[in-house]
Design an enzyme around this catalytic site. Sequence first.
Site, short mmCIF file in Angstrom:
data_model
loop_
_atom_site.label_atom_id
_atom_site.label_comp_id
_atom_site.label_asym_id
_atom_site.label_seq_id
_atom_site.Cartn_x
_atom_site.Cartn_y
_atom_site.Cartn_z
N TRP A 135 6.18 39.69 48.62
CA TRP A 135 5.68 40.99 48.20
C TRP A 135 4.30 41.32 48.74
O TRP A 135 3.86 42.46 48.67
CB TRP A 135 5.60 41.02 46.66
N ASN A 136 3.55 40.33 49.26
CA ASN A 136 2.12 40.57 49.49
C ASN A 136 1.83 41.49 50.67
O ASN A 136 0.86 42.23 50.66
CB ASN A 136 1.36 39.25 49.62
N LYS A 189 16.58 39.99 51.88
CA LYS A 189 16.39 39.75 50.45
C LYS A 189 14.89 39.79 50.23
O LYS A 189 14.17 38.86 50.57
CB LYS A 189 16.98 38.41 50.02
N CYS A 233 -1.46 34.45 52.73
CA CYS A 233 -1.32 33.04 53.08
C CYS A 233 -2.39 32.62 54.07
O CYS A 233 -2.80 31.45 54.09
CB CYS A 233 0.07 32.79 53.66
N ALA A 238 11.27 40.38 47.88
CA ALA A 238 10.76 39.96 46.57
C ALA A 238 11.20 40.97 45.51
O ALA A 238 11.24 42.18 45.75
CB ALA A 238 9.24 39.86 46.61
N GLU A 291 7.59 30.25 57.16
CA GLU A 291 6.15 30.55 57.17
C GLU A 291 5.72 30.48 55.71
O GLU A 291 6.04 31.37 54.92
CB GLU A 291 5.90 31.93 57.78
N LEU A 292 5.04 29.41 55.37
CA LEU A 292 4.79 29.09 53.96
C LEU A 292 3.32 29.27 53.60
O LEU A 292 2.59 29.98 54.27
CB LEU A 292 5.30 27.68 53.67
#
Length: 471
Positions: free
Chosen positions: A130-131, A154, A262, A156, A228-229
């Site tokens: 969502w960011n 898909k 992130c 958030a 990408e975490l």
Amino acid sequence: MSMQSINPATEAVLATFEEHSWDQVERALVEADAAFRQWREVSFAERGALMHRAGALLRERKARYAALITAEMGKPIVEAEAEVEKCAWNCEYYADNAARFLADEAVATNASESYVAFDPLGVVLAIMPWNFPFWQVFRFAAPALMAGNTCVLKHASNVPQCALAIEEVFRDAGFPRGCFRTLLISGSAAERVIAHPLVRAVTLTGSDATGERVAAAAGAVIKKTVLELGGSDPFIVLADADLDAAVATGVRARCQNTGQSCIAAKRFIVEAAVADAFEQKFAAAVAALRVGDPMERETQVGPLARDDLRAALRRQVEASLAMGARLLTGGRPRPGRGYFYEPTVLAGVTPEMPVFREETFGPVAAVIRARDVEEALRLANDSPYGLGAALWTRDTERAKRLARRIEAGSVFVNGMVASDPRLPFGGVKRSGYGRELSRYGILEFVNIKTVWVGPAVQPVPEPQKVTAAVE
């Protein structure tokens, strides 16, 4: 089940949507697969024309889409407008460069002809956060579509209106039916989609915990993934740095998007010789940030996207203070409606504290003192994450040498870590694997295929025999 769109600045419910049933999901996947069979045959020129049209629509509708972003997740409106503009740039970049990136590559071998071809994979599932509700999607979708794949999103659950608006962009731009579909489903349902035989690959931007689950689900059915975490980016300030420039950029790098990025600077590692001056200037600049209604153009820091995110940030700050950190400014939720948290600076932070060890997703900066350059590098690498890093020094030649020693997917010298369509983006360690953007990003979702055409025109060289020396 239903999902709600809630304005984080007012806590008002904006809209409610029913989640898609499995039958609806199945129909969308069948449609995306059918579209792929035709889309892969469309020329790069035709794909590029549609992608340019998508970019143009984003610019035409920038005000509407930016207002939607701000309403659904609280990003200050000026930053939301910049996000939509960046999406348009990305569309244009891949429209103009995909054919070159994916051109056949001739390789001289013993064949009459041999080359490497780059074929699309098929339906790619994107699980997105969502960011940056538009940018994260377009960062993936533009190269994937230009490569000849089709996409299923898909998104958030707190940004369903953004998810549907993105589908609208591609539909109105003239992409064939099924090329891009949005699924309104829960996270648990996503694992079932990953296992579906029509889905060929998966890309995720999200937390490392979600990355574990997605990677496990995809691994169980042997499907390509790009992850990408999270990140806990170091912002290293050496003794010879331009402190005023480092402070100005550091404030933006920590508090842009209300700190919910992130690649935001999170751990400010400062050489002891300049630490006092940096802390004073930095805390004053953070305290001066304007917090308020994200729809007002003067606002620099808006609300966090959800109340549980604010609660997690509060826990991290209070636990770190209890362990000995010093509060320089902020340090508490803002009273009243909305999920606001005061921009915060903690000094005296040590590696065992939550604000150092964990990812902090909000406007909280941790300042850590380092005795010298070597300790600064050790502290920078003392993290389970490795997404981005910033290094501040006037000695750029030394900076380039030091950059090689930093365990991160990107290192920015005297600048703020940011994604750019022209450069690869991704991380190492628990920040994930694979790359997005640039040529490297478009290659993630193609079949890199060897084509060998006979007859052979010369024999394959035989390995040379090694004869042991005899004394």
